[in-house]
Design a protein around this motif. Structure first.
Motif, PDB file in Angstrom:
ATOM      1  N   GLY A 116       0.835  -1.149   0.032  1.00  0.00           N
ATOM      2  CA  GLY A 116       0.069  -0.181   0.064  1.00  0.00           C
ATOM      3  C   GLY A 116       0.918   1.305   0.013  1.00  0.00           C
ATOM      4  N   ALA A 117       2.024   1.175   0.699  1.00  0.00           N
ATOM      5  CA  ALA A 117       3.085   2.315   0.688  1.00  0.00           C
ATOM      6  C   ALA A 117       3.697   2.483  -0.588  1.00  0.00           C
ATOM      7  CB  ALA A 117       3.999   2.137   1.683  1.00  0.00           C
ATOM      8  N   MET A 118       4.024   1.276  -1.207  1.00  0.00           N
ATOM      9  CA  MET A 118       4.439   1.286  -2.765  1.00  0.00           C
ATOM     10  C   MET A 118       3.480   1.998  -3.443  1.00  0.00           C
ATOM     11  SD  MET A 118       5.754  -2.577  -2.503  1.00  0.00           S
ATOM     12  CE  MET A 118       6.685  -3.151  -1.121  1.00  0.00           C
ATOM     13  N   THR A 119       1.985   1.746  -3.290  1.00  0.00           N
ATOM     14  CA  THR A 119       0.984   2.212  -4.292  1.00  0.00           C
ATOM     15  C   THR A 119       1.062   3.848  -4.088  1.00  0.00           C
ATOM     16  OG1 THR A 119      -0.282   0.506  -3.838  1.00  0.00           O
ATOM     17  CG2 THR A 119      -1.292   2.345  -4.539  1.00  0.00           C
ATOM     18  N   ILE A 120       1.270   4.381  -2.985  1.00  0.00           N
ATOM     19  CA  ILE A 120       1.270   5.850  -3.001  1.00  0.00           C
ATOM     20  C   ILE A 120       2.532   6.367  -3.806  1.00  0.00           C
ATOM     21  CG2 ILE A 120       1.552   7.597  -1.064  1.00  0.00           C
ATOM     22  CD1 ILE A 120       0.117   5.927   0.628  1.00  0.00           C
ATOM     23  N   VAL A 121       3.390   5.660  -3.464  1.00  0.00           N
ATOM     24  CA  VAL A 121       5.112   6.122  -4.165  1.00  0.00           C
ATOM     25  C   VAL A 121       4.847   6.327  -5.889  1.00  0.00           C
ATOM     26  CG1 VAL A 121       7.299   5.708  -4.394  1.00  0.00           C
ATOM     27  CG2 VAL A 121       6.527   5.880  -2.151  1.00  0.00           C
ATOM     28  N   ALA A 122       4.191   4.792  -5.890  1.00  0.00           N
ATOM     29  CA  ALA A 122       3.998   4.483  -7.444  1.00  0.00           C
ATOM     30  C   ALA A 122       3.218   5.778  -8.115  1.00  0.00           C
ATOM     31  CB  ALA A 122       3.126   3.230  -7.646  1.00  0.00           C
ATOM     32  N   ALA A 123       2.206   6.464  -7.380  1.00  0.00           N
ATOM     33  CA  ALA A 123       1.629   7.468  -7.860  1.00  0.00           C
ATOM     34  C   ALA A 123       1.889   8.698  -7.471  1.00  0.00           C
ATOM     35  CB  ALA A 123       0.090   7.360  -7.305  1.00  0.00           C
ATOM     36  N   ALA A 124       3.326   8.744  -7.004  1.00  0.00           N
ATOM     37  CA  ALA A 124       3.758  10.065  -6.835  1.00  0.00           C
ATOM     38  C   ALA A 124       3.838  11.118  -7.900  1.00  0.00           C
ATOM     39  CB  ALA A 124       5.255  10.075  -6.272  1.00  0.00           C
ATOM     40  N   ASP A 125       4.052  10.727  -9.268  1.00  0.00           N
ATOM     41  CA  ASP A 125       3.970  11.816 -10.216  1.00  0.00           C
ATOM     42  C   ASP A 125       2.674  11.882 -10.816  1.00  0.00           C
ATOM     43  OD1 ASP A 125       3.641   9.283 -11.436  1.00  0.00           O
ATOM     44  OD2 ASP A 125       5.215   9.566 -12.918  1.00  0.00           O
ATOM     45  N   ARG A 126       1.623  11.345 -10.375  1.00  0.00           N
ATOM     46  CA  ARG A 126       0.329  11.864 -10.818  1.00  0.00           C
ATOM     47  C   ARG A 126      -0.455  12.976 -10.554  1.00  0.00           C
ATOM     48  NH1 ARG A 126      -2.022   6.932 -12.886  1.00  0.00           N
ATOM     49  NH2 ARG A 126      -0.064   5.340 -13.179  1.00  0.00           N
ATOM     50  N   PRO A 127      -0.776  13.997 -11.349  1.00  0.00           N
ATOM     51  CA  PRO A 127      -1.382  15.168 -11.256  1.00  0.00           C
ATOM     52  C   PRO A 127      -2.652  15.071 -10.007  1.00  0.00           C
ATOM     53  CG  PRO A 127      -0.918  15.220 -13.317  1.00  0.00           C
ATOM     54  CD  PRO A 127      -0.425  13.778 -13.048  1.00  0.00           C
ATOM     55  N   LEU A 128      -3.248  14.051  -9.974  1.00  0.00           N
ATOM     56  CA  LEU A 128      -4.558  13.692  -9.413  1.00  0.00           C
ATOM     57  C   LEU A 128      -4.001  13.414  -7.818  1.00  0.00           C
ATOM     58  CD1 LEU A 128      -7.597  12.081 -10.240  1.00  0.00           C
ATOM     59  CD2 LEU A 128      -6.771  11.720  -7.871  1.00  0.00           C
ATOM     60  N   LEU A 129      -2.727  12.611  -7.671  1.00  0.00           N
ATOM     61  CA  LEU A 129      -2.479  12.508  -6.571  1.00  0.00           C
ATOM     62  C   LEU A 129      -1.877  14.103  -6.004  1.00  0.00           C
ATOM     63  CD1 LEU A 129      -0.910   9.701  -4.457  1.00  0.00           C
ATOM     64  CD2 LEU A 129       0.476  11.617  -4.578  1.00  0.00           C
ATOM     65  N   ARG A 130      -1.234  14.460  -6.616  1.00  0.00           N
ATOM     66  CA  ARG A 130      -0.717  15.788  -6.220  1.00  0.00           C
ATOM     67  C   ARG A 130      -1.718  16.995  -5.714  1.00  0.00           C
ATOM     68  NH1 ARG A 130       4.248  16.753 -10.398  1.00  0.00           N
ATOM     69  NH2 ARG A 130       5.746  14.905  -9.601  1.00  0.00           N
ATOM     70  N   ALA A 131      -3.031  16.504  -6.338  1.00  0.00           N
ATOM     71  CA  ALA A 131      -3.967  17.717  -6.094  1.00  0.00           C
ATOM     72  C   ALA A 131      -4.524  17.304  -4.901  1.00  0.00           C
ATOM     73  CB  ALA A 131      -4.964  17.560  -7.249  1.00  0.00           C
ATOM     74  N   HIS A 132      -4.777  15.976  -4.503  1.00  0.00           N
ATOM     75  CA  HIS A 132      -5.406  15.502  -3.295  1.00  0.00           C
ATOM     76  C   HIS A 132      -4.864  15.032  -2.036  1.00  0.00           C
ATOM     77  CE1 HIS A 132      -9.511  15.647  -5.179  1.00  0.00           C
ATOM     78  NE2 HIS A 132      -9.130  14.982  -6.270  1.00  0.00           N
ATOM     79  N   ALA A 133      -3.484  14.790  -2.110  1.00  0.00           N
ATOM     80  CA  ALA A 133      -2.641  14.309  -1.262  1.00  0.00           C
ATOM     81  C   ALA A 133      -1.971  15.433  -0.378  1.00  0.00           C
ATOM     82  CB  ALA A 133      -1.454  13.284  -1.544  1.00  0.00           C
ATOM     83  N   ALA A 134      -2.408  15.449   0.988  1.00  0.00           N
ATOM     84  CA  ALA A 134      -1.851  16.656   1.787  1.00  0.00           C
ATOM     85  C   ALA A 134      -0.584  16.140   2.507  1.00  0.00           C
ATOM     86  CB  ALA A 134      -2.718  16.994   2.728  1.00  0.00           C
ATOM     87  N   ALA A 135      -0.481  14.759   2.657  1.00  0.00           N
ATOM     88  CA  ALA A 135       0.486  14.147   3.616  1.00  0.00           C
ATOM     89  C   ALA A 135       0.581  12.729   3.377  1.00  0.00           C
ATOM     90  CB  ALA A 135       0.553  14.758   4.871  1.00  0.00           C
ATOM     91  N   ALA A 136       1.758  12.150   3.778  1.00  0.00           N
ATOM     92  CA  ALA A 136       1.458  10.279   3.571  1.00  0.00           C
ATOM     93  C   ALA A 136       2.361   9.810   4.853  1.00  0.00           C
ATOM     94  CB  ALA A 136       2.055  10.085   2.298  1.00  0.00           C
ATOM     95  N   LEU A 137       1.736   8.545   5.088  1.00  0.00           N
ATOM     96  CA  LEU A 137       2.451   7.681   6.134  1.00  0.00           C
ATOM     97  C   LEU A 137       2.732   6.587   5.501  1.00  0.00           C
ATOM     98  CD1 LEU A 137       3.366   6.871   9.135  1.00  0.00           C
ATOM     99  CD2 LEU A 137       0.945   6.523   9.590  1.00  0.00           C
ATOM    100  N   LEU A 138       3.974   6.277   5.412  1.00  0.00           N
ATOM    101  CA  LEU A 138       4.392   4.927   4.804  1.00  0.00           C
ATOM    102  C   LEU A 138       4.821   3.815   5.934  1.00  0.00           C
ATOM    103  CD1 LEU A 138       6.615   6.250   1.753  1.00  0.00           C
ATOM    104  CD2 LEU A 138       4.176   5.931   2.108  1.00  0.00           C
ATOM    105  N   CYS A 139       4.065   2.834   5.910  1.00  0.00           N
ATOM    106  CA  CYS A 139       4.470   1.908   7.160  1.00  0.00           C
ATOM    107  C   CYS A 139       5.122   0.485   6.513  1.00  0.00           C
ATOM    108  CB  CYS A 139       3.127   1.569   7.913  1.00  0.00           C
ATOM    109  SG  CYS A 139       2.044   2.813   8.512  1.00  0.00           S
ATOM    110  N   SER A 140       6.120   0.126   7.024  1.00  0.00           N
ATOM    111  CA  SER A 140       6.806  -1.117   7.058  1.00  0.00           C
ATOM    112  C   SER A 140       6.619  -1.446   5.524  1.00  0.00           C
ATOM    113  CB  SER A 140       5.968  -2.164   7.511  1.00  0.00           C
ATOM    114  OG  SER A 140       5.952  -1.933   8.993  1.00  0.00           O
ATOM    115  N   THR A 141       7.704  -0.833   4.804  1.00  0.00           N
ATOM    116  CA  THR A 141       7.728  -0.928   2.928  1.00  0.00           C
ATOM    117  C   THR A 141       8.860  -0.870   2.632  1.00  0.00           C
ATOM    118  OG1 THR A 141       6.595  -0.241   1.290  1.00  0.00           O
ATOM    119  CG2 THR A 141       7.425   1.610   2.671  1.00  0.00           C
ATOM    120  N   GLY A 142       9.097  -1.094   1.473  1.00  0.00           N
ATOM    121  CA  GLY A 142      10.312  -0.840   0.562  1.00  0.00           C
ATOM    122  C   GLY A 142      10.079  -0.692  -0.830  1.00  0.00           C
TER     123      GLY A 142
END
Length: 297
Positions: A116-142
């Motif tokens: 799930g944290a990889m999912t957030i990073v995979a979308a890091a360059d998406r305009p829609l994520l940049r428009a809606h994401a205020a902050a992120a918490l990444l738990c136990s990931t690589g």
């Protein structure tokens, strides 16, 4: 686009949506809590499902948050889409869920565990994520070298160890009955020594219920995953949470991610905690997500 229905037993504070994404995927999505509360989006990991987050979801909702959870494709109540599993598909589904659950101009805190944290990073360059994401918490990931650096198998680092870890990720073999041996195996792979019997049983049931073909296809994606270059593109405050007894994504991953972040916002290390931080360290996950929501929303 999304289809909406009422929540379990007609509960007015739960809405169920079926979201339309790419490749025919229709992520099962739930919205819990008040519509006017600060929104937190919870993204589960490999071989889990939205219900994985319920121990975290309940206290967040009780504190007035609006919480969105969804099943990744091939998990839980989201049908599999064979042949379409990829980091891009993860990003597509997250963005589809954000578009369906957040009005224009509304932002959320994103919380991801493992895949799930990889999912957030995979979308890091998406305009829609940049428009809606205020902050992120990444738990136990690589984000890379997952098979090379996992310590699930008691082998020395090297070619045989990496090959064994990749085989573990890719297998479509069934995990067998919910017997004591399987429980001990799940405990060893996913949790720290302090995990309770009830916690281990809950994780074992969830992992065993994951369709094995979808599990194997996503495991193949993870075996070759490399999102290292996208970490720096996540240009929002990002907090990290890492169990020091994590065998699936050992602490070396969190340290490497932290060094690549553009806007780090906390790095909590949890002694004795394994891979399942939202279950093993629920209070810490809740407190960190609530802090980010208070500060950024």
């Amino acid at each position: 686009m999304a289809e909406t229905s009422r929540g379990p037993a007609g509960r007015p504070d739960v809405r169920v949506l079926t979201v339309t994404s790419t490749g025919g995927a229709r992520p099962h999505t739930e919205i819990h809590g008040p519509d006017d509360g600060p929104t937190v989006v919870l993204v589960h990991g490999w071989a889990c499902r939205a219900a994985f987050w319920y121990p975290v979801l309940r206290p967040l909702v009780a504190a007035g948050h609006r919480v969105v959870v969804y099943d990744q494709r091939g998990h839980g109540d989201t049908p599999a889409t064979p042949g379409s599993c990829s980091p891009e598909a993860l990003a597509d589904d997250l963005c589809a869920v954000l578009a369906a659950t957040l009005e224009e101009g509304r932002r959320a805190v994103l919380v991801g565990h493992s895949m799930g944290a990889m999912t957030i990073v995979a979308a890091a360059d998406r305009p829609l994520l940049r428009a809606h994401a205020a902050a992120a918490l990444l738990c136990s990931t690589g984000m890379d070298r997952l098979a090379d650096e996992s310590t699930v198998l008691p082998l020395r680092p090297g070619r045989w160890c990496s090959g064994g870890q990749r085989a573990f990720l890719r297998t479509t073999l069934g995990y067998g009955p919910l017997a004591p041996l399987f429980r001990r195996l799940i405990h060893h792979i996913t949790m720290g020594q302090g995990a309770t019997r009830a916690q281990c049983d809950a994780v074992a049931r969830m992992v065993r219920a994951c369709p094995r073909r979808a599990r194997g296809e996503w495991g193949t994606v993870l075996a070759g995953l490399d999102l290292a270059d996208r970490v720096g593109q996540l240009d929002i405050p990002v907090a990290l949470l890492q169990g020091e007894a994590d065998r699936l994504t050992p602490p070396v991953h969190a340290h490497r991610i932290h060094g690549r972040l553009t806007r780090p916002d906390g790095f909590v290390r949890l002694p004795g905690v394994g891979h399942m931080t939202p279950i093993e360290a629920t209070d810490t996950v809740v407190a960190t997500a609530a802090r980010l929501a208070k500060e950024q929303l």
